[in-house]
Design a protein around this motif. Structure first.
Motif, PDB file in Angstrom:
ATOM      1  N   ARG A   2      -1.465   6.591 -14.515  1.00 47.86           N
ATOM      2  CA  ARG A   2      -1.037   7.689 -13.653  1.00 47.86           C
ATOM      3  C   ARG A   2       0.375   7.425 -13.171  1.00 47.86           C
ATOM      4  O   ARG A   2       0.666   6.424 -12.538  1.00 47.86           O
ATOM      5  N   LYS A  14     -11.219  -4.773 -11.224  1.00 41.88           N
ATOM      6  CA  LYS A  14     -10.368  -5.458 -10.248  1.00 41.88           C
ATOM      7  C   LYS A  14      -9.362  -6.354 -10.956  1.00 41.88           C
ATOM      8  O   LYS A  14      -9.622  -6.857 -12.046  1.00 41.88           O
ATOM      9  N   GLY A  61     -11.783   4.235 -12.719  1.00 39.92           N
ATOM     10  CA  GLY A  61     -10.414   3.894 -12.384  1.00 39.92           C
ATOM     11  C   GLY A  61     -10.242   2.446 -11.981  1.00 39.92           C
ATOM     12  O   GLY A  61     -11.191   1.794 -11.535  1.00 39.92           O
ATOM     13  N   SER A 118       3.457   3.143 -12.334  1.00 36.31           N
ATOM     14  CA  SER A 118       2.044   3.471 -12.155  1.00 36.31           C
ATOM     15  C   SER A 118       1.384   2.478 -11.217  1.00 36.31           C
ATOM     16  O   SER A 118       1.725   1.306 -11.199  1.00 36.31           O
ATOM     17  N   SER A 119       0.436   2.950 -10.431  1.00 35.17           N
ATOM     18  CA  SER A 119      -0.346   2.067  -9.561  1.00 35.17           C
ATOM     19  C   SER A 119      -1.833   2.183  -9.857  1.00 35.17           C
ATOM     20  O   SER A 119      -2.640   1.581  -9.166  1.00 35.17           O
ATOM     21  N   ARG A 120      -2.207   2.955 -10.889  1.00 36.28           N
ATOM     22  CA  ARG A 120      -3.622   3.158 -11.171  1.00 36.28           C
ATOM     23  C   ARG A 120      -3.824   3.500 -12.647  1.00 36.28           C
ATOM     24  O   ARG A 120      -3.043   4.228 -13.249  1.00 36.28           O
ATOM     25  N   TRP A 138       0.098  -3.412  -6.957  1.00 36.23           N
ATOM     26  CA  TRP A 138       1.359  -2.772  -6.628  1.00 36.23           C
ATOM     27  C   TRP A 138       1.707  -1.815  -7.759  1.00 36.23           C
ATOM     28  O   TRP A 138       1.064  -1.801  -8.806  1.00 36.23           O
ATOM     29  N   ALA A 139       2.706  -1.002  -7.543  1.00 38.67           N
ATOM     30  CA  ALA A 139       3.149  -0.091  -8.593  1.00 38.67           C
ATOM     31  C   ALA A 139       3.869  -0.885  -9.672  1.00 38.67           C
ATOM     32  O   ALA A 139       4.793  -1.634  -9.384  1.00 38.67           O
ATOM     33  N   SER A 176       0.801  -1.222   0.000  1.00 31.73           N
ATOM     34  CA  SER A 176       0.000   0.000   0.000  1.00 31.73           C
ATOM     35  C   SER A 176       0.833   1.271   0.000  1.00 31.73           C
ATOM     36  O   SER A 176       0.425   2.290  -0.558  1.00 31.73           O
ATOM     37  N   GLU A 187       3.740   7.892 -10.889  1.00 33.76           N
ATOM     38  CA  GLU A 187       4.021   8.129  -9.478  1.00 33.76           C
ATOM     39  C   GLU A 187       5.181   9.111  -9.353  1.00 33.76           C
ATOM     40  O   GLU A 187       6.342   8.736  -9.493  1.00 33.76           O
ATOM     41  N   ASP A 203      -7.302   0.163  -9.719  1.00 37.63           N
ATOM     42  CA  ASP A 203      -6.085   0.152  -8.914  1.00 37.63           C
ATOM     43  C   ASP A 203      -5.331  -1.144  -9.145  1.00 37.63           C
ATOM     44  O   ASP A 203      -5.913  -2.223  -9.245  1.00 37.63           O
ATOM     45  N   PHE A 204      -4.009  -1.044  -9.225  1.00 35.93           N
ATOM     46  CA  PHE A 204      -3.166  -2.217  -9.323  1.00 35.93           C
ATOM     47  C   PHE A 204      -2.796  -2.703  -7.922  1.00 35.93           C
ATOM     48  O   PHE A 204      -2.782  -1.914  -6.978  1.00 35.93           O
TER      49      PHE A 204
END
Length: 724
Positions: A566, A628, A589, A574-576, A594-595, A200, A568, A591-592
């Motif tokens: 997006r 997801k 959106g 990117s994590s999203r 992890w990055a 996270s 970082e 979310d991954f």
């Protein structure tokens, strides 16, 4: 492990005797000092030596390892992080890793389990006192000394020796106040031994992550499994964050301590000193008084192969991909729409086909990666290089059908080589005279159809037209793009485009193209957030929408939707992702877990998106309807190319140039092909030179046509049969 021909005889005055192991960042050798002292010498791979960020990390590793002392770590003997190939020497520790010991002999008995916990806690106490966080404490980074049993009389009590445990590999550790932070988006650690906060908030982790790993190691040592064991990295990450640990047959006396170590919140975990106190309060014999296995009788587990530590910190150059779909049959087919074409692998191979492989053309140095760029297509495999303008390989046999020689002057420098672009029965490549112009050839006969004088920055086949970025790349935000008929070379339209994107145009559905017209505002100059839509043949503007806000990369456009990554903090990871309907403007959106490091556009097929994470050499699959993740491939598979999807299988190339087929619903391996051999009689290494770890993943996805798969790597080009 024996030495190879290209291994050094000595490093920093240490005589090299053998290889201990190899990983993503470097090779570890067994060396000897002038006095005969054994050392482990870690040498960085060549491709990372010129990477300033990697050198900064290596300096950090050396600094962190030097700061740590104690009986349960391997001390640094010598190092030179500024050498042409940075290296570090530590005291050599003879023994198996905890992973090897458990694989060979099964879980540890109670005395050794308790002792392991105490020595790991003492090692972490010294590491944390030096203000260092290890961050990757896992079974392969814990060594068990070969002499531990004999030194303590065989009972595991540890009396009269220096301990049986050593903590090694500070490759991703950092000092508590270090300014060198994660910049490449690597999964900094190894699921399932990572703490929840490493997923996270990976840049803000502290000493409690090592305590979490200690708890997971105790479960692993006692049961042979992590408390968050899973089929793949994503599921392990999910279970770590959301689920309770599975402790299996962990002795009851250890459960309260282990559960406190595995607390989700870092503040709820004990310190190393508190772990030592808790262990000291436990009996020396197991709960039943036995000194056998902590889990009772245990079957001997087979030895598993060493896992590669996959760390790919350098950027990977991408080879241009084919513009749209591929034809349904070999030779003479016509292009279809995106995602279409090709027969299913079960249809069998065409008559006359045999597996083949062709080594890549070298640029005069067998130890350098190939400068040749190839594009597989239904009508052939097309390759370009600094010495050959264009070559067509027969898709059935791999034999050269025709070649277009290079006519550029010898004085020409900086010649650009990209994978040939195929569309509308035409192959486009940079001009043979070396001006940076564009040549168009008939894909079957090789007859040149037309030439566009250059130089030009890039060209793409989009929605039935060839779109050329005119002129050379410059710092100006305004560029001219011109569209041409692919067969005749007739100019169709041109637009002067102002954009912060180096490549502004993307293929759209129904004969349209999209243009990224976003520009950041400057003093006195307003910005723009528009994504415009044009008719591909006429260039007439059909509409536009405002892109999502933020520092976003328009990674790809598919079926009228834009996929934005997006970044970082300008790190290139990117994590999203944001998905926008480019007609209605609606955004959602994803979310991954992890990055990730998306060096290339994601692959969208149906309701799923597949993203190749270069940094971790995995493929991440996401459900676009539910927003997801579906699954990730295991890092032990080590995916080594962009993926492709045909039917219900995902295909990717592996480090040995075999092709793997993965079930797109589960992420599980279905089969893999035999690896083609690019060796010849005069070369004991692969054609690409050096070991697998010296190579970069391929930017070209395997192409499935009928029952045949075509692959391109820096080793060469090959075709293999699909198995199902």
């Amino acid at each position: 492990m024996p030495l190879r021909e290209d291994d050094p005889e000595s490093i920093g005055g240490y005589r090299i005797e053998s290889r201990i192991g190899t990983g993503g960042m470097g090779v570890v050798y067994l060396g000897r000092s002038a006095s005969g002292r054994a050392v482990a010498v870690k040498v960085v791979h060549t491709q990372y030596a010129d990477d300033p960020e990697f050198r900064a990390r290596f300096r950090q590793e050396v600094k962190a390892a030097r700061r740590v002392s104690g009986a349960f770590t391997a001390p640094v003997v010598d190092a030179d992080p500024e050498a042409a190939l940075p290296w570090m020497a530590t005291a050599y520790v003879s023994g198996d890793t905890l992973a090897q010991r458990i694989a060979d002999q099964g879980p540890l008995d109670w005395p050794r389990l308790k002792r392991l916990g105490g020595e790991l806690a003492e090692a972490l106490r010294e590491i944390h006192r030096a203000e260092v966080v290890h961050r990757d404490l896992k079974p392969s980074n814990v060594l068990l000394l070969e002499s531990a049993g004999g030194a303590d009389g065989g009972d595991g009590s540890g009396s009269g020796d220096g301990g049986m445990t050593r903590v090694i590999d500070f490759g991703i550790s950092r000092a508590a106040h270090s300014d060198v932070r994660t910049q490449t988006g690597l999964v900094m650690g190894s699921p399932p031994f990572m703490a929840p906060e490493q997923f996270s908030s990976p840049r803000d982790v502290g000493p409690p992550v090592d305590i979490f790993a200690l708890g997971a190691l105790l479960v692993y040592a006692a049961t042979g499994r992590s408390p968050f064991e899973a089929e793949n990295a994503y599921l392990a990450a999910y279970q770590t964050v959301h689920n309770d640990p599975e402790l299996g047959a962990l002795p009851e006396a250890l459960r309260p301590l282990v559960m406190s170590c595995l607390a989700k919140s870092p503040q709820d975990r004990p310190t190393p000193v508190q772990v030592l106190d808790a262990l000291a309060a436990l009996p020396d014999e197991g709960p039943t008084g036995a000194t056998g296995s902590a889990t009772g009788p245990s079957a001997r587990r087979p030895r598993r192969g060493r896992r590669f530590k996959v760390v790919l910190a350098s950027a990977v150059a991408l080879v241009a991909m084919i513009g749209t779909g591929v034809s349904a049959a070999f030779l003479g087919g016509t292009d279809s729409g995106a995602g279409g074409g090709g027969t299913d692998a079960k249809a069998g191979v065409p008559a006359g086909w045999r597996p083949w492989h062709v080594a890549a053309e070298k640029d005069g140095d067998d130890m350098m990666p190939s400068s040749e760029a190839c594009t597989p297509h239904a009508q052939g495999v097309y390759c370009a290089s600094p010495t050959t303008a264009l070559t067509r390989l027969d898709p059935l046999t791999g034999k050269v059908r025709w070649t277009k020689p290079m006519h550029r002057p010898k004085s020409t420098t900086g010649y650009s080589v990209t994978g040939p672009v195929v569309g509308a029965g035409t192959v486009f490549t940079y001009s043979a005279e070396g001006s940076g112009g564009v040549d168009a050839y008939d894909a079957k006969s090789g007859r040149r159809l037309w030439r566009l004088p250059g130089p030009h920055a890039e060209f793409q086949y989009l929605s039935g037209v060839l779109v050329v970025h005119k002129g050379e790349l410059s710092s100006s935000r305004t560029s001219t793009y011109t569209a041409y008929d692919p067969r005749s070379g007739r100019e169709l339209w041109h637009h002067k485009v102002t954009s912060d994107s180096p490549g502004a145009f993307y293929a759209g559905p129904d004969g349209t193209v999209f243009a990224d017209l976003r520009i950041a505002p400057r003093k006195g100059v307003p910005g723009s957030s528009e994504i415009a839509r044009y008719d591909a043949r006429s260039g007439r503007k059909l509409g536009g929408t405002k892109a999502p806000k933020g520092d976003l990369w328009l990674a790809t456009v598919h079926d009228g939707k834009g996929y934005f990554a997006r970044w970082e903090n300008d790190s290139g990871v990117s994590s999203r992702f944001f998905i926008q309907d480019l007609t209605s403007g609606k955004v959602r959106g994803i979310d991954f877990p992890w990055a990730v490091e998306p060096e290339a556009p994601p692959l969208v097929r149906g309701d799923a998106m597949y993203l190749f994470d270069y940094a971790n050499e995995t493929v991440l699959a996401l459900d676009l309807k539910r927003g997801k993740p579906l699954w990730t491939t295991s890092r032990e598979l080590r995916i080594f190319s962009e993926p492709s999807v045909r039917g219900d299988s995902l295909y990717a190339t592996m480090p040995d140039d075999s092709v793997i087929a993965i079930n797109i619903r589960t992420g599980r391996e279905r089969w893999r092909s035999a690896a083609p051999s690019f060796k010849d009689a005069t070369d004991t290494n692969n054609a690409g030179g050096g070991s697998v770890d010296d190579r970069s993943p391929s930017g070209v996805a395997p192409l499935a046509l009928g029952g045949v798969l075509y692959g391109v790597t820096d080793e060469g080009t090959f075709s293999v049969a699909a198995k199902g």
